[in-house]
Scaffold this active site. Structure first.
Site, PDB file in Angstrom:
ATOM      1  N   ASP A 173       0.894  -1.160   0.000  1.00 43.51           N
ATOM      2  CA  ASP A 173       0.000   0.000   0.000  1.00 43.51           C
ATOM      3  C   ASP A 173       0.929   1.206   0.000  1.00 43.51           C
ATOM      4  OD1 ASP A 173      -1.872   1.967   0.341  1.00 43.51           O
ATOM      5  OD2 ASP A 173      -2.833   1.027   2.066  1.00 43.51           O
ATOM      6  N   TYR A 174       1.104   1.791  -1.163  1.00 41.43           N
ATOM      7  CA  TYR A 174       2.166   2.778  -1.393  1.00 41.43           C
ATOM      8  C   TYR A 174       1.905   4.147  -0.778  1.00 41.43           C
ATOM      9  CZ  TYR A 174       5.605   5.462  -4.079  1.00 41.43           C
ATOM     10  OH  TYR A 174       6.633   6.272  -4.449  1.00 41.43           O
ATOM     11  N   HIS A 175       0.656   4.571  -0.660  1.00 47.24           N
ATOM     12  CA  HIS A 175       0.391   5.933  -0.150  1.00 47.24           C
ATOM     13  C   HIS A 175      -0.363   5.878   1.146  1.00 47.24           C
ATOM     14  CE1 HIS A 175       1.883   7.957  -3.692  1.00 47.24           C
ATOM     15  NE2 HIS A 175       1.220   7.092  -4.425  1.00 47.24           N
TER      16      HIS A 175
END
Length: 74
Positions: free
Chosen positions: A72-74
């Site tokens: 979950d990058y952000h």
């Protein structure tokens, strides 16, 4: 939570298969995947979109993908 989201399984399978065959980051430049190089603490890594905020990130050493992660990058 360990593992992957079930709704991401099919797309991840396609992306990981393509990454296994890839010899450069540009081989991951498929429509809708939004390939881009990362900066900051992940400089040198590349990212493609799985779904929403979820990304498949990786680096290349020569013609081999390394440090592959699903996050979950952000």
């Amino acid at each position: 939570m360990a593992g992957i989201q079930a709704s991401h399984a099919a797309r991840l399978r396609v992306q990981l298969t393509r990454l296994d065959d890839a010899i450069s980051p540009q081989d991951m430049n498929a429509p809708g995947w939004r390939l881009h190089q990362l900066t900051g603490k992940l400089a040198g890594h590349w990212s493609v979109t799985v779904n929403g905020n979820w990304r498949l990130t990786f680096m290349f050493e020569g013609v081999d993908a390394v440090l592959v992660d699903y996050q979950d990058y952000h």
